[in-house]
Write an enzyme that holds these catalytic residues in place. Structure first.
Site, PDB file in Angstrom:
ATOM      1  N   GLU A  83       0.250  -1.188   5.743  1.00 44.26           N
ATOM      2  CA  GLU A  83       1.287  -0.614   6.610  1.00 44.26           C
ATOM      3  C   GLU A  83       1.092   0.878   6.809  1.00 44.26           C
ATOM      4  O   GLU A  83       1.450   1.420   7.861  1.00 44.26           O
ATOM      5  CB  GLU A  83       2.674  -0.887   6.006  1.00 44.26           C
ATOM      6  CG  GLU A  83       3.844  -0.586   6.934  1.00 44.26           C
ATOM      7  CD  GLU A  83       4.303   0.874   6.904  1.00 44.26           C
ATOM      8  OE1 GLU A  83       5.054   1.288   7.796  1.00 44.26           O
ATOM      9  OE2 GLU A  83       3.896   1.602   5.971  1.00 44.26           O
TER      10      GLU A  83
ATOM     11  N   ASP B 288       0.832  -1.205   0.000  1.00 48.16           N
ATOM     12  CA  ASP B 288       0.000   0.000   0.000  1.00 48.16           C
ATOM     13  C   ASP B 288       0.865   1.252   0.000  1.00 48.16           C
ATOM     14  O   ASP B 288       2.054   1.216   0.345  1.00 48.16           O
ATOM     15  CB  ASP B 288      -0.954   0.017   1.198  1.00 48.16           C
ATOM     16  CG  ASP B 288      -0.226   0.025   2.539  1.00 48.16           C
ATOM     17  OD1 ASP B 288       0.838  -0.626   2.656  1.00 48.16           O
ATOM     18  OD2 ASP B 288      -0.713   0.677   3.487  1.00 48.16           O
TER      19      ASP B 288
END
Length: 420
Positions: free
Chosen positions: A136, A72
């Site tokens: 994350e 991400d």
């Protein structure tokens, strides 16, 4: 076989903005590359399209090393970029796009390295576990936290891990300093609430929670946190003094950080705790004193200083403010000095004769916090040789994020040495 730059470009073209539509397309791409190389990736989701990929490669020792990265990225406004942030274009020998540094470039290096070793039939010296994670850039609830709780068995035998925010070069005269992270500050994201007495905005306030909150946040923002030198940061400063041949005055570290420029950036955010007000929420009409006011504070504390940090926060907020944690994570620390640190340093020095590896503590946080919960010692080591004119720290979550192709290629050579 795709080059590391091509893999990086491919990954960037998947818009995995968090929050957004999820990591699934990028995760499927990763799983396909691994499967085509003869591996057996495990793909799982914590929620629809919040996808993680884990694969294990057998080595000569069951004492396993984890290499983890996240798929991400944070949002990017195309209007602010030289070229579209999800184009993955290669211009001026750099791969451009959101995630080039944080951290699709590192994921690409991991993939390119293991794919090359597999193609050449090279067996790792120890078992390898590869994890390409979701979420994350938020709390990790849909990524690393889910992985270590719901899929703990995938990490059996892992003793150490490497991931982002370390192993990059910082130019210093005739040397290149490579900080290797051996810890990171803990996270304390807090939601604050002030309660008072609602009333008409034209009358003297009985107990205005907006004012209470404003005063509390002002105290937090103005607080001068004392310098607290942890052993790893003290070791870093000692190393930098030796490398530069200049005495670094530990009683004037703020000034010394400015004087040392990029080298000073390695410790200026790691010598104390910090707390920054970041969000406010109060009221609904200009002539109404509300009954509550809210705010958020991003708190960070050094390893071993959690209690001191929270005691100080409570004293600054005062008795009329209540706090609750949006996210609370301990500050993990890996052994230093250690044989594994020496392995990491040696792999850098073998590829760059000017390399001077040093210990480093990250100001922010990574998925290493989740893996520390299950006893895995995390090191920040995503090796990159960078051009002196690139502001590495500024490109984290910044515009025109990019990574040199030659830097990525350097990183794959370093990782190959470490693995094989």
């Amino acid at each position: 076989m795709k080059s590391v730059a091509e893999i990086c470009s491919d990954l960037i073209r998947f818009d995995t903005t968090n929050p957004g539509s999820g990591e699934r397309p990028a995760a499927e791409y990763v799983a396909t590359l691994l499967a085509d190389a003869g591996l057996d990736p495990v793909v799982f989701e914590s929620a629809p399209k919040r996808t993680t990929v884990v694969a294990r490669i057998d080595g000569d020792s069951p004492d396993a090393l984890l290499i983890h990265g996240h798929l991400d990225v944070v949002p990017a406004d195309p209007a602010e970029w030289r070229m579209h942030p999800f184009s993955g274009e290669i211009v001026d020998d750099c791969v451009y796009g959101r995630g080039a540094v944080d951290m699709k470039g590192s994921c690409a290096m991991t993939l390119a390295t293991v794919l090359d070793l597999a193609a050449r039939g090279v067996r790792p010296k120890r078992d390898l576990v590869l994890a390409f994670l979701a979420d994350e850039e938020a709390t990790g609830d849909f990524g690393s936290r889910h992985a270590v709780t719901e899929h703990r068995e995938l990490f059996d035998g892992v003793t150490e891990a490497i991931s982002e925010s370390g192993g990059f070069s910082v130019a210093s005269g005739e040397h290149r300093v490579y900080p290797i992270a051996v810890g990171e500050r803990g996270t304390a994201w807090m939601r604050l609430t002030a309660r008072g007495v609602a009333g008409h905005g034209s009358r003297p306030a009985v107990d205005n929670p907006v004012a209470t909150m404003a005063h509390a946040l002002s105290r937090v923002a103005a607080h001068q946190w004392p310098v607290r030198l942890t052993p790893s940061v003290a070791a870093l400063i000692g190393n930098l003094s030796e490398i530069t041949g200049q005495r670094i005055d530990v009683d004037r570290l703020d000034e010394e950080a400015v004087r040392l420029g990029p080298l000073g950036s390695l410790f200026k955010g790691q010598i104390r705790n910090s707390a920054n007000p970041t969000m406010l929420d109060a009221g609904y009409k200009v002539n109404v004193v509300p009954s509550t006011a809210g705010a958020h504070v991003d708190g960070r504390y050094l390893p071993g200083l959690r209690d001191e940090f929270l005691e100080t926060i409570d004293a600054l907020l005062g008795p009329k403010i209540t706090r609750e944690f949006v996210n609370l994570e301990d500050a993990p620390a890996a052994p230093y000095p250690s044989a594994f640190f020496d392995e990491l340093a040696g792999s850098l020095m073998a590829e760059d004769p000017l390399a001077r590896p040093v210990p480093y503590v990250m100001a922010g946080g990574t998925d290493a916090k989740s893996f520390a919960r299950i006893g895995i010692k995390g090191y920040g080591f995503a090796p990159l040789m960078l051009r002196p004119d690139l502001d590495y720290f500024g490109m984290f979550h910044g515009k025109d994020e990019r990574v040199p192709v030659e830097g990525l290629e350097f990183g794959t050579r370093v990782l190959a040495r470490l693995i094989a």
